[in-house]
Every structure is written in C-alpha cells, then in structure tokens.
Design a protein around this motif. Sequence first.
Motif, PDB file in Angstrom:
ATOM      1  N   ASP A  14       0.521  -1.587  -0.412  1.00 15.42           N
ATOM      2  CA  ASP A  14       0.198   0.307  -0.084  1.00 15.42           C
ATOM      3  C   ASP A  14       1.025   1.394   0.013  1.00 15.42           C
ATOM      4  N   LEU A  15       1.618   1.113  -1.236  1.00  6.27           N
ATOM      5  CA  LEU A  15       2.842   2.736  -1.236  1.00  6.27           C
ATOM      6  C   LEU A  15       1.863   4.079  -1.042  1.00  6.27           C
ATOM      7  N   ALA A  16       0.661   4.335  -1.614  1.00 11.67           N
ATOM      8  CA  ALA A  16       0.014   5.344  -1.447  1.00 11.67           C
ATOM      9  C   ALA A  16      -0.447   5.610   0.372  1.00 11.67           C
ATOM     10  N   SER A  17       0.580   4.983   1.097  1.00 12.75           N
ATOM     11  CA  SER A  17       0.195   5.161   2.504  1.00 12.75           C
ATOM     12  C   SER A  17       1.280   5.455   2.715  1.00 12.75           C
ATOM     13  N   LEU A  18       2.597   5.556   2.256  1.00 11.91           N
ATOM     14  CA  LEU A  18       3.753   5.836   2.527  1.00 11.91           C
ATOM     15  C   LEU A  18       3.862   7.476   3.257  1.00 11.91           C
ATOM     16  N   LYS A  58      -4.847  14.112  -2.335  1.00 13.09           N
ATOM     17  CA  LYS A  58      -5.042  13.187  -2.776  1.00 13.09           C
ATOM     18  C   LYS A  58      -4.233  12.324  -2.574  1.00 13.09           C
ATOM     19  N   PRO A  59      -3.702  10.362  -1.580  1.00 11.24           N
ATOM     20  CA  PRO A  59      -2.660  10.302  -1.259  1.00 11.24           C
ATOM     21  C   PRO A  59      -1.896   9.735  -2.214  1.00 11.24           C
ATOM     22  N   GLN A  60      -2.176  10.001  -3.237  1.00 13.40           N
ATOM     23  CA  GLN A  60      -1.513   9.632  -4.810  1.00 13.40           C
ATOM     24  C   GLN A  60      -1.271  10.751  -5.209  1.00 13.40           C
ATOM     25  N   ARG A  61      -1.719  11.575  -5.364  1.00 13.21           N
ATOM     26  CA  ARG A  61      -1.008  12.902  -5.608  1.00 13.21           C
ATOM     27  C   ARG A  61      -0.380  14.326  -4.968  1.00 13.21           C
ATOM     28  N   GLY A  62       0.023  13.774  -3.710  1.00 15.85           N
ATOM     29  CA  GLY A  62       0.733  14.098  -3.242  1.00 15.85           C
ATOM     30  C   GLY A  62       2.460  13.703  -3.266  1.00 15.85           C
ATOM     31  N   ILE A  63       2.248  12.194  -4.131  1.00 15.42           N
ATOM     32  CA  ILE A  63       3.711  11.961  -3.874  1.00 15.42           C
ATOM     33  C   ILE A  63       4.224  11.935  -5.406  1.00 15.42           C
ATOM     34  N   SER A  64       5.738  12.513  -4.919  1.00 16.27           N
ATOM     35  CA  SER A  64       6.922  12.999  -6.490  1.00 16.27           C
ATOM     36  C   SER A  64       7.603  12.180  -5.819  1.00 16.27           C
ATOM     37  N   MET A  65       8.903  11.864  -6.976  1.00 15.96           N
ATOM     38  CA  MET A  65      10.087  11.024  -7.076  1.00 15.96           C
ATOM     39  C   MET A  65      11.134  12.242  -6.544  1.00 15.96           C
ATOM     40  N   GLY A 109       4.216  16.485  -7.287  1.00 16.02           N
ATOM     41  CA  GLY A 109       2.687  15.585  -7.610  1.00 16.02           C
ATOM     42  C   GLY A 109       3.063  13.938  -8.496  1.00 16.02           C
ATOM     43  N   SER A 110       4.061  14.199  -9.376  1.00 13.54           N
ATOM     44  CA  SER A 110       3.412  12.344 -10.577  1.00 13.54           C
ATOM     45  C   SER A 110       4.631  11.799 -10.215  1.00 13.54           C
ATOM     46  N   GLY A 111       5.081  11.743  -9.296  1.00 14.97           N
ATOM     47  CA  GLY A 111       5.446  10.324  -8.570  1.00 14.97           C
ATOM     48  C   GLY A 111       4.947   9.457  -8.720  1.00 14.97           C
TER      49      GLY A 111
END
Length: 278
Positions: A14-18, A58-65, A109-111
Amino acid sequence: MWAQGFSEPGAGSDLASLRTSATLDGDHYLVNGQKIWTTEAGQSDWGFFLVRTDNTAKPQRGISMIVLDLKSPGVTVRAIPTINGECSTWEVFLEDVHVPKGQMIGAPGSGWDQGKFLLSNERTASSDIEKSWGDLKRIREIASQQRRNGRSVLDDPVFAARLQEAELMVQALEWSVLRVLLEAPSEHPVAARASVLKVRGSELQQRLNELMVQALGARSLRVYRRDEAFGDGFHANSLWPDYVPGVTADLLYQRALTIYGGAREVQKNIIAKLAFGL
C-alpha cells in the motif's frame, strides 16, 4: 549502483500511505523518513525515492520522486540479516537530508504515475527468464550427479517428469514476456499483463528452487550460502560437493519472491480490476 526507495514500515504493497516527506526549503528539499527492504542499499551510491510533498492532496497525487546521493549527511543505511544468512536488504533512515530541487523527477505530485510505470516494467522483468533457464541447467547438473536407489536422480521418471513440466512452463512464460515486450495486440492493459508475469514468474522461480532442493536430497539440510563456495568457509569433498552452496539459502530467500515488487495477492487484485473489471 542505484537503490529503489519505495517500501516503508507500514507502507509496503500500500504505497499510497507512505510517510517519508520532502519539504521545499529554498532551492533544496529537506527529506525525512524511513525506507525498508531496500535491496543492496549498502552497496549503492544513489537512490530514487518516493516521497510525500503534499499532505493536502489525494494520497496518490501528493507523492513525488526524487533522486539522492546515499552518502549525503543525514542518510543512515543499516543491514537487515535474513534467514538465509545473507544481508541483501537494508533499512534507510533519512534525517533532514538536503536534496537539490533539480533532483526531483518531473513535476511535484507525479511520483505515483512514475512509480506505476516503473513497476509495470519491473514486474515484466521480474519474471527473470534468464535466471529460470540457468536454474534448469543447474538442476540437471545436480540431479545428474546425485544418486538415489542406485541411479542418478535425473534418471528417476517422476523427477524427470517434474523437470520436463517446469521447462515447458519456463518456455511458455518466455513467450508471454516477449509478447509484452513486443507490445503484441491484447484486449488487456499492459499493467494487468505485467502483474500476470510477476505472479507466474515468482511462483515458477520458487518451484524451480524446490526442484533443486529435491534433487539435492538430504544434503539440502545443511545451509551454505552461495558465496561460501568461493571463500574459506567451504571446502568441497565427496560428502559436500561444490554444487551444494546456495541451494537451500536461495530456497529460504525466495519465499520473498511472491511478496517483494508487489505481493501476489495485490497483483491478483490488479489483474481482477484491470483485466476483468471486477
């Protein structure tokens, strides 16, 4: 060498909860958090990490690489000893690590999309066809030298049938991988097909290693690491031939094959959703 910083304690499949965060501070990001099961992090120079840059989206949209130098101040890497006696997985602790703004991959946000793209390719490659062919060769070599009831294990009809079946499965999987790599027409999206290859490939590698242990017989009860065959900890003799090291150690390690890179159960959910709309 590069490491992949995705999984965290409490955020594996569940990577969206990182929770590892990257906060913009002038022309740098300050990165704080922890990654776990980071393969070969202790031998790696750099890593590409999924981090949270926005807690309001949204959890997925707040993730970057981002990519970062693992020798940077604030990075601590610690080995995780595993049941096979090796340390191929590591924990990575990040405490106020300064990462230049330009080391973010794409827009903030594109991660999540980048991670999905990467994992689709990884899951295709993780079917590990070359290793499977190598394992088949090694099984034959062991089975031809191991003797049971006055004949080689390779001459046992039951074992020979299992080996033949495994070879056909490897061959079928190889053609399936080639169809995905060549972008052959399909009614199912590539992400679903990649998950099929991940499930099938990881299960098949476990099956091949189980065959190797069966061929080894009672000698498999003693666990030698593969690297011991090339060091001072192992001396080949008639009781412990040079093909013994690594077989049982690999069996123990490969229980993780159906977990890392996306657990088998999660992959089946992806297949059900993307391929069949369930």
